[in-house]
Motif scaffolding. Sequence first.
Motif, short mmCIF file in Angstrom:
data_model
loop_
_atom_site.label_atom_id
_atom_site.label_comp_id
_atom_site.label_asym_id
_atom_site.label_seq_id
_atom_site.Cartn_x
_atom_site.Cartn_y
_atom_site.Cartn_z
N ALA A 6 0.82 -1.21 0.00
CA ALA A 6 0.00 0.00 0.00
C ALA A 6 0.85 1.26 0.00
O ALA A 6 0.40 2.31 -0.46
N GLY A 7 2.06 1.18 0.49
CA GLY A 7 2.96 2.33 0.45
C GLY A 7 2.41 3.53 1.18
O GLY A 7 1.99 3.46 2.33
N LEU A 8 2.37 4.66 0.48
CA LEU A 8 1.95 5.92 1.09
C LEU A 8 0.44 6.02 1.31
O LEU A 8 -0.02 6.98 1.93
N LEU A 9 -0.34 5.06 0.83
CA LEU A 9 -1.76 5.04 1.14
C LEU A 9 -2.01 4.56 2.56
O LEU A 9 -3.10 4.75 3.10
N ARG A 10 -1.02 3.95 3.17
CA ARG A 10 -1.15 3.43 4.53
C ARG A 10 -0.86 4.57 5.51
O ARG A 10 0.23 5.11 5.54
N ILE A 11 -1.88 4.92 6.29
CA ILE A 11 -1.72 5.98 7.28
C ILE A 11 -1.91 5.41 8.67
O ILE A 11 -1.06 5.55 9.54
N ARG A 12 -3.02 4.77 8.90
CA ARG A 12 -3.33 4.12 10.17
C ARG A 12 -3.54 2.63 9.89
O ARG A 12 -2.97 2.10 8.98
N GLY A 13 -4.42 2.02 10.64
CA GLY A 13 -4.76 0.63 10.37
C GLY A 13 -5.58 0.53 9.10
O GLY A 13 -6.18 1.51 8.64
N ARG A 14 -5.65 -0.67 8.54
CA ARG A 14 -6.36 -0.87 7.28
C ARG A 14 -7.83 -0.45 7.38
O ARG A 14 -8.34 0.26 6.52
N ALA A 15 -8.51 -0.85 8.44
CA ALA A 15 -9.94 -0.53 8.57
C ALA A 15 -10.17 0.97 8.66
O ALA A 15 -11.07 1.52 8.01
N ILE A 16 -9.36 1.65 9.45
CA ILE A 16 -9.50 3.11 9.61
C ILE A 16 -9.21 3.81 8.28
O ILE A 16 -9.93 4.73 7.89
N ASP A 17 -8.18 3.38 7.59
CA ASP A 17 -7.85 3.98 6.30
C ASP A 17 -8.99 3.81 5.30
O ASP A 17 -9.41 4.76 4.65
N VAL A 18 -9.51 2.59 5.19
CA VAL A 18 -10.58 2.32 4.21
C VAL A 18 -11.82 3.12 4.57
O VAL A 18 -12.43 3.76 3.71
N LEU A 19 -12.20 3.12 5.85
CA LEU A 19 -13.39 3.89 6.26
C LEU A 19 -13.19 5.39 6.02
O LEU A 19 -14.13 6.08 5.58
N SER A 20 -12.01 5.89 6.27
CA SER A 20 -11.75 7.32 6.05
C SER A 20 -11.82 7.67 4.56
O SER A 20 -12.44 8.66 4.17
N TYR A 21 -11.16 6.86 3.74
CA TYR A 21 -11.18 7.13 2.30
C TYR A 21 -12.60 7.04 1.74
O TYR A 21 -13.02 7.89 0.95
N VAL A 22 -13.34 6.01 2.14
CA VAL A 22 -14.71 5.85 1.64
C VAL A 22 -15.59 7.00 2.14
O VAL A 22 -16.36 7.59 1.36
N GLY A 23 -15.49 7.33 3.41
CA GLY A 23 -16.32 8.40 3.97
C GLY A 23 -16.06 9.73 3.30
O GLY A 23 -17.01 10.43 2.88
N LEU A 24 -14.79 10.11 3.16
CA LEU A 24 -14.48 11.39 2.52
C LEU A 24 -14.83 11.37 1.04
O LEU A 24 -15.34 12.37 0.50
N GLY A 25 -14.59 10.25 0.37
CA GLY A 25 -14.92 10.15 -1.05
C GLY A 25 -16.42 10.29 -1.30
O GLY A 25 -16.84 11.04 -2.18
#
Length: 98
Positions: free
Chosen positions: A63-82
């Motif tokens: 995932a490289g630079l797409l990884r910020i926090r844990g996988r679940a938090i990242d996915v929920l954040s990206y989906v929510g903001l998107g």
Amino acid sequence: MATPRPGRRRQLLTHLPFALVLALVAIAAMRIGMYHWRQGATLIGGALLVAAVLRAALSDEQAGLLRIRGRAIDVLSYVGLGLLILFVALTITGGPLG
């Protein structure tokens, strides 16, 4: 011309998902700059959803630079903001940029 070492190639491939998302955002910025703000905002929302899919599908190392926090938090954040950006872009009508 020398070929990159295998470790170096792996490092470059690690940044490919982020580069894809960044390219989508750059295209969106161009559309916004051409006064097509709704299309640009929709592309930014789409780029965040692409980031969510990539973050969910790829391992932490890939995932490289797409990884910020844990996988679940990242996915929920990206989906929510998107989805929020898509909602705003598709529902606002009128105004000086209409």
